[in-house]
Motif scaffolding. Structure first.
Motif, PDB file in Angstrom:
ATOM      1  N   ARG A 171       0.839  -1.212   0.000  1.00 26.71           N
ATOM      2  CA  ARG A 171       0.000   0.000   0.000  1.00 26.71           C
ATOM      3  C   ARG A 171       0.872   1.260   0.000  1.00 26.71           C
ATOM      4  O   ARG A 171       0.628   2.203  -0.756  1.00 26.71           O
ATOM      5  CB  ARG A 171      -0.932  -0.017   1.212  1.00 26.71           C
ATOM      6  CG  ARG A 171      -1.952   1.098   1.248  1.00 26.71           C
ATOM      7  CD  ARG A 171      -2.974   0.933   2.381  1.00 26.71           C
ATOM      8  NE  ARG A 171      -2.415   0.573   3.671  1.00 26.71           N
ATOM      9  CZ  ARG A 171      -2.447  -0.662   4.203  1.00 26.71           C
ATOM     10  NH1 ARG A 171      -3.036  -1.651   3.565  1.00 26.71           N
ATOM     11  NH2 ARG A 171      -1.914  -0.901   5.395  1.00 26.71           N
ATOM     12  N   ALA A 172       1.921   1.269   0.812  1.00 26.63           N
ATOM     13  CA  ALA A 172       2.814   2.429   0.884  1.00 26.63           C
ATOM     14  C   ALA A 172       3.568   2.635  -0.428  1.00 26.63           C
ATOM     15  O   ALA A 172       3.762   3.778  -0.866  1.00 26.63           O
ATOM     16  CB  ALA A 172       3.794   2.269   2.039  1.00 26.63           C
ATOM     17  N   ALA A 173       3.975   1.562  -1.079  1.00 28.62           N
ATOM     18  CA  ALA A 173       4.667   1.670  -2.363  1.00 28.62           C
ATOM     19  C   ALA A 173       3.746   2.299  -3.407  1.00 28.62           C
ATOM     20  O   ALA A 173       4.164   3.170  -4.183  1.00 28.62           O
ATOM     21  CB  ALA A 173       5.150   0.300  -2.832  1.00 28.62           C
ATOM     22  N   LYS A 174       2.501   1.892  -3.401  1.00 22.97           N
ATOM     23  CA  LYS A 174       1.514   2.461  -4.331  1.00 22.97           C
ATOM     24  C   LYS A 174       1.330   3.952  -4.046  1.00 22.97           C
ATOM     25  O   LYS A 174       1.334   4.782  -4.972  1.00 22.97           O
ATOM     26  CB  LYS A 174       0.179   1.724  -4.197  1.00 22.97           C
ATOM     27  CG  LYS A 174      -0.918   2.236  -5.105  1.00 22.97           C
ATOM     28  CD  LYS A 174      -2.205   1.441  -4.885  1.00 22.97           C
ATOM     29  CE  LYS A 174      -3.335   1.939  -5.717  1.00 22.97           C
ATOM     30  NZ  LYS A 174      -3.928   3.173  -5.257  1.00 22.97           N
ATOM     31  N   ASP A 175       1.192   4.314  -2.780  1.00 19.22           N
ATOM     32  CA  ASP A 175       1.021   5.720  -2.406  1.00 19.22           C
ATOM     33  C   ASP A 175       2.241   6.557  -2.786  1.00 19.22           C
ATOM     34  O   ASP A 175       2.105   7.659  -3.320  1.00 19.22           O
ATOM     35  CB  ASP A 175       0.766   5.856  -0.894  1.00 19.22           C
ATOM     36  CG  ASP A 175      -0.575   5.285  -0.467  1.00 19.22           C
ATOM     37  OD1 ASP A 175      -1.435   5.017  -1.335  1.00 19.22           O
ATOM     38  OD2 ASP A 175      -0.757   5.075   0.758  1.00 19.22           O
ATOM     39  N   LEU A 176       3.437   6.023  -2.524  1.00 20.27           N
ATOM     40  CA  LEU A 176       4.657   6.756  -2.862  1.00 20.27           C
ATOM     41  C   LEU A 176       4.783   6.927  -4.370  1.00 20.27           C
ATOM     42  O   LEU A 176       5.124   8.006  -4.852  1.00 20.27           O
ATOM     43  CB  LEU A 176       5.887   6.056  -2.293  1.00 20.27           C
ATOM     44  CG  LEU A 176       7.236   6.714  -2.614  1.00 20.27           C
ATOM     45  CD1 LEU A 176       7.263   8.184  -2.192  1.00 20.27           C
ATOM     46  CD2 LEU A 176       8.365   5.931  -1.962  1.00 20.27           C
ATOM     47  N   LYS A 177       4.488   5.887  -5.118  1.00 22.37           N
ATOM     48  CA  LYS A 177       4.550   5.953  -6.584  1.00 22.37           C
ATOM     49  C   LYS A 177       3.633   7.063  -7.096  1.00 22.37           C
ATOM     50  O   LYS A 177       4.020   7.851  -7.964  1.00 22.37           O
ATOM     51  CB  LYS A 177       4.170   4.596  -7.181  1.00 22.37           C
ATOM     52  CG  LYS A 177       4.142   4.547  -8.681  1.00 22.37           C
ATOM     53  CD  LYS A 177       5.463   4.105  -9.217  1.00 22.37           C
ATOM     54  CE  LYS A 177       5.371   3.823 -10.702  1.00 22.37           C
ATOM     55  NZ  LYS A 177       6.358   4.546 -11.466  1.00 22.37           N
ATOM     56  N   GLU A 178       2.439   7.153  -6.551  1.00 22.43           N
ATOM     57  CA  GLU A 178       1.487   8.203  -6.953  1.00 22.43           C
ATOM     58  C   GLU A 178       2.028   9.590  -6.626  1.00 22.43           C
ATOM     59  O   GLU A 178       1.920  10.512  -7.442  1.00 22.43           O
ATOM     60  CB  GLU A 178       0.133   7.980  -6.274  1.00 22.43           C
ATOM     61  CG  GLU A 178      -0.636   6.793  -6.823  1.00 22.43           C
ATOM     62  CD  GLU A 178      -1.899   6.473  -6.031  1.00 22.43           C
ATOM     63  OE1 GLU A 178      -2.246   7.226  -5.077  1.00 22.43           O
ATOM     64  OE2 GLU A 178      -2.545   5.457  -6.350  1.00 22.43           O
ATOM     65  N   GLU A 179       2.602   9.750  -5.454  1.00 23.82           N
ATOM     66  CA  GLU A 179       3.159  11.044  -5.055  1.00 23.82           C
ATOM     67  C   GLU A 179       4.350  11.434  -5.937  1.00 23.82           C
ATOM     68  O   GLU A 179       4.506  12.594  -6.304  1.00 23.82           O
ATOM     69  CB  GLU A 179       3.570  11.032  -3.580  1.00 23.82           C
ATOM     70  CG  GLU A 179       2.403  10.936  -2.614  1.00 23.82           C
ATOM     71  CD  GLU A 179       1.438  12.105  -2.727  1.00 23.82           C
ATOM     72  OE1 GLU A 179       1.899  13.262  -2.828  1.00 23.82           O
ATOM     73  OE2 GLU A 179       0.216  11.862  -2.725  1.00 23.82           O
ATOM     74  N   LEU A 180       5.186  10.474  -6.271  1.00 28.05           N
ATOM     75  CA  LEU A 180       6.330  10.749  -7.139  1.00 28.05           C
ATOM     76  C   LEU A 180       5.867  11.145  -8.544  1.00 28.05           C
ATOM     77  O   LEU A 180       6.453  12.032  -9.162  1.00 28.05           O
ATOM     78  CB  LEU A 180       7.259   9.534  -7.205  1.00 28.05           C
ATOM     79  CG  LEU A 180       8.010   9.220  -5.918  1.00 28.05           C
ATOM     80  CD1 LEU A 180       8.646   7.842  -5.986  1.00 28.05           C
ATOM     81  CD2 LEU A 180       9.049  10.287  -5.610  1.00 28.05           C
ATOM     82  N   THR A 181       4.818  10.514  -9.014  1.00 33.51           N
ATOM     83  CA  THR A 181       4.261  10.861 -10.325  1.00 33.51           C
ATOM     84  C   THR A 181       3.761  12.301 -10.324  1.00 33.51           C
ATOM     85  O   THR A 181       3.995  13.039 -11.292  1.00 33.51           O
ATOM     86  CB  THR A 181       3.122   9.890 -10.697  1.00 33.51           C
ATOM     87  OG1 THR A 181       3.668   8.559 -10.761  1.00 33.51           O
ATOM     88  CG2 THR A 181       2.503  10.248 -12.040  1.00 33.51           C
ATOM     89  N   LYS A 182       3.126  12.710  -9.244  1.00 29.60           N
ATOM     90  CA  LYS A 182       2.607  14.086  -9.141  1.00 29.60           C
ATOM     91  C   LYS A 182       3.712  15.131  -9.241  1.00 29.60           C
ATOM     92  O   LYS A 182       3.473  16.233  -9.730  1.00 29.60           O
ATOM     93  CB  LYS A 182       1.864  14.282  -7.819  1.00 29.60           C
ATOM     94  CG  LYS A 182       0.528  13.587  -7.740  1.00 29.60           C
ATOM     95  CD  LYS A 182      -0.093  13.819  -6.368  1.00 29.60           C
ATOM     96  CE  LYS A 182      -1.307  12.966  -6.155  1.00 29.60           C
ATOM     97  NZ  LYS A 182      -1.850  13.111  -4.785  1.00 29.60           N
ATOM     98  N   ILE A 183       4.907  14.801  -8.765  1.00 32.86           N
ATOM     99  CA  ILE A 183       6.007  15.782  -8.801  1.00 32.86           C
ATOM    100  C   ILE A 183       7.019  15.462  -9.921  1.00 32.86           C
ATOM    101  O   ILE A 183       8.133  15.970  -9.930  1.00 32.86           O
ATOM    102  CB  ILE A 183       6.715  15.905  -7.428  1.00 32.86           C
ATOM    103  CG1 ILE A 183       7.328  14.575  -6.987  1.00 32.86           C
ATOM    104  CG2 ILE A 183       5.757  16.454  -6.376  1.00 32.86           C
ATOM    105  CD1 ILE A 183       8.203  14.680  -5.743  1.00 32.86           C
ATOM    106  N   ASN A 184       6.593  14.609 -10.854  1.00 30.73           N
ATOM    107  CA  ASN A 184       7.382  14.288 -12.051  1.00 30.73           C
ATOM    108  C   ASN A 184       8.743  13.667 -11.758  1.00 30.73           C
ATOM    109  O   ASN A 184       9.734  14.002 -12.411  1.00 30.73           O
ATOM    110  CB  ASN A 184       7.544  15.523 -12.938  1.00 30.73           C
ATOM    111  CG  ASN A 184       6.218  16.013 -13.463  1.00 30.73           C
ATOM    112  OD1 ASN A 184       5.396  15.216 -13.917  1.00 30.73           O
ATOM    113  ND2 ASN A 184       5.991  17.310 -13.380  1.00 30.73           N
ATOM    114  N   VAL A 185       8.806  12.782 -10.791  1.00 26.97           N
ATOM    115  CA  VAL A 185      10.032  12.037 -10.505  1.00 26.97           C
ATOM    116  C   VAL A 185       9.849  10.624 -11.069  1.00 26.97           C
ATOM    117  O   VAL A 185       8.864   9.952 -10.758  1.00 26.97           O
ATOM    118  CB  VAL A 185      10.339  11.982  -8.991  1.00 26.97           C
ATOM    119  CG1 VAL A 185      11.496  11.037  -8.701  1.00 26.97           C
ATOM    120  CG2 VAL A 185      10.631  13.369  -8.469  1.00 26.97           C
ATOM    121  N   ASN A 186      10.783  10.227 -11.918  1.00 22.76           N
ATOM    122  CA  ASN A 186      10.732   8.883 -12.492  1.00 22.76           C
ATOM    123  C   ASN A 186      10.891   7.859 -11.379  1.00 22.76           C
ATOM    124  O   ASN A 186      11.757   8.002 -10.518  1.00 22.76           O
ATOM    125  CB  ASN A 186      11.854   8.685 -13.514  1.00 22.76           C
ATOM    126  CG  ASN A 186      11.656   9.523 -14.746  1.00 22.76           C
ATOM    127  OD1 ASN A 186      10.541   9.725 -15.194  1.00 22.76           O
ATOM    128  ND2 ASN A 186      12.744  10.023 -15.299  1.00 22.76           N
TER     129      ASN A 186
END
Length: 145
Positions: A72-87
């Motif tokens: 769940r945390a990996a999914k949340d972090l992935k979403e947050e990274l996408t929002k700030i344009n980090v690959n």
């Protein structure tokens, strides 16, 4: 955030783990790996804040525990990274391990080091191929002349 100074260099491919022991376990199998630990899934927002603050624009691999909280945390972090344009990539390096016995990288290291190394080498090479391809596309080099 343990080892957050790695975010100062945007050329880095950085593996992010939940705990320091998991980061150190990865460093055991590859002394050249760059790892950061968030010291618990509750620190995702602290990591995002640090990434923004340091203006990191490299690539991260999310390698959290293979349990409900880690997934769940990996999914949340992935979403947050996408929002700030980090690959980013999200993966489990403990594929092919018995899920009931092996939920984190350190346990994988002590259970079957060879399999962990094999998984890491495979995924790391794939990530680097993709990163290189993206970099070439960004620079306008497509291999066709």
């Amino acid at each position: 955030i343990w080892n957050k100074d790695l975010l100062d260099n945007s050329e880095n491919l950085i593996y992010i783990t939940e705990g320091i022991i998991d980061s150190l376990s990865l460093e055991t199998i590859d002394p050249n790996i760059k790892t950061i630990s968030i010291n618990g899934v509750g620190n995702i927002h602290a990591l995002i804040h640090t990434i923004k603050e340091k203006q990191f624009d490299g690539t991260v691999v999310i390698a959290f525990d293979n349990d409900a909280a880690g997934i769940r945390a990996a999914k949340d972090l992935k979403e947050e990274l996408t929002k700030i344009n980090v690959n980013s990539f999200s993966t489990t390096l403990i594929a092919n391990f018995d899920d009931a016995e092996c939920k984190d990288i350190n346990k994988a290291l002590t259970t079957n080091r060879e399999l962990l190394e094999k998984n890491y080498q495979y995924f790391d090479s794939c990530f680097r191929i993709i990163i290189d391809k993206r970099k070439k596309e960004k620079e306008g080099v497509f291999g066709i002349e």
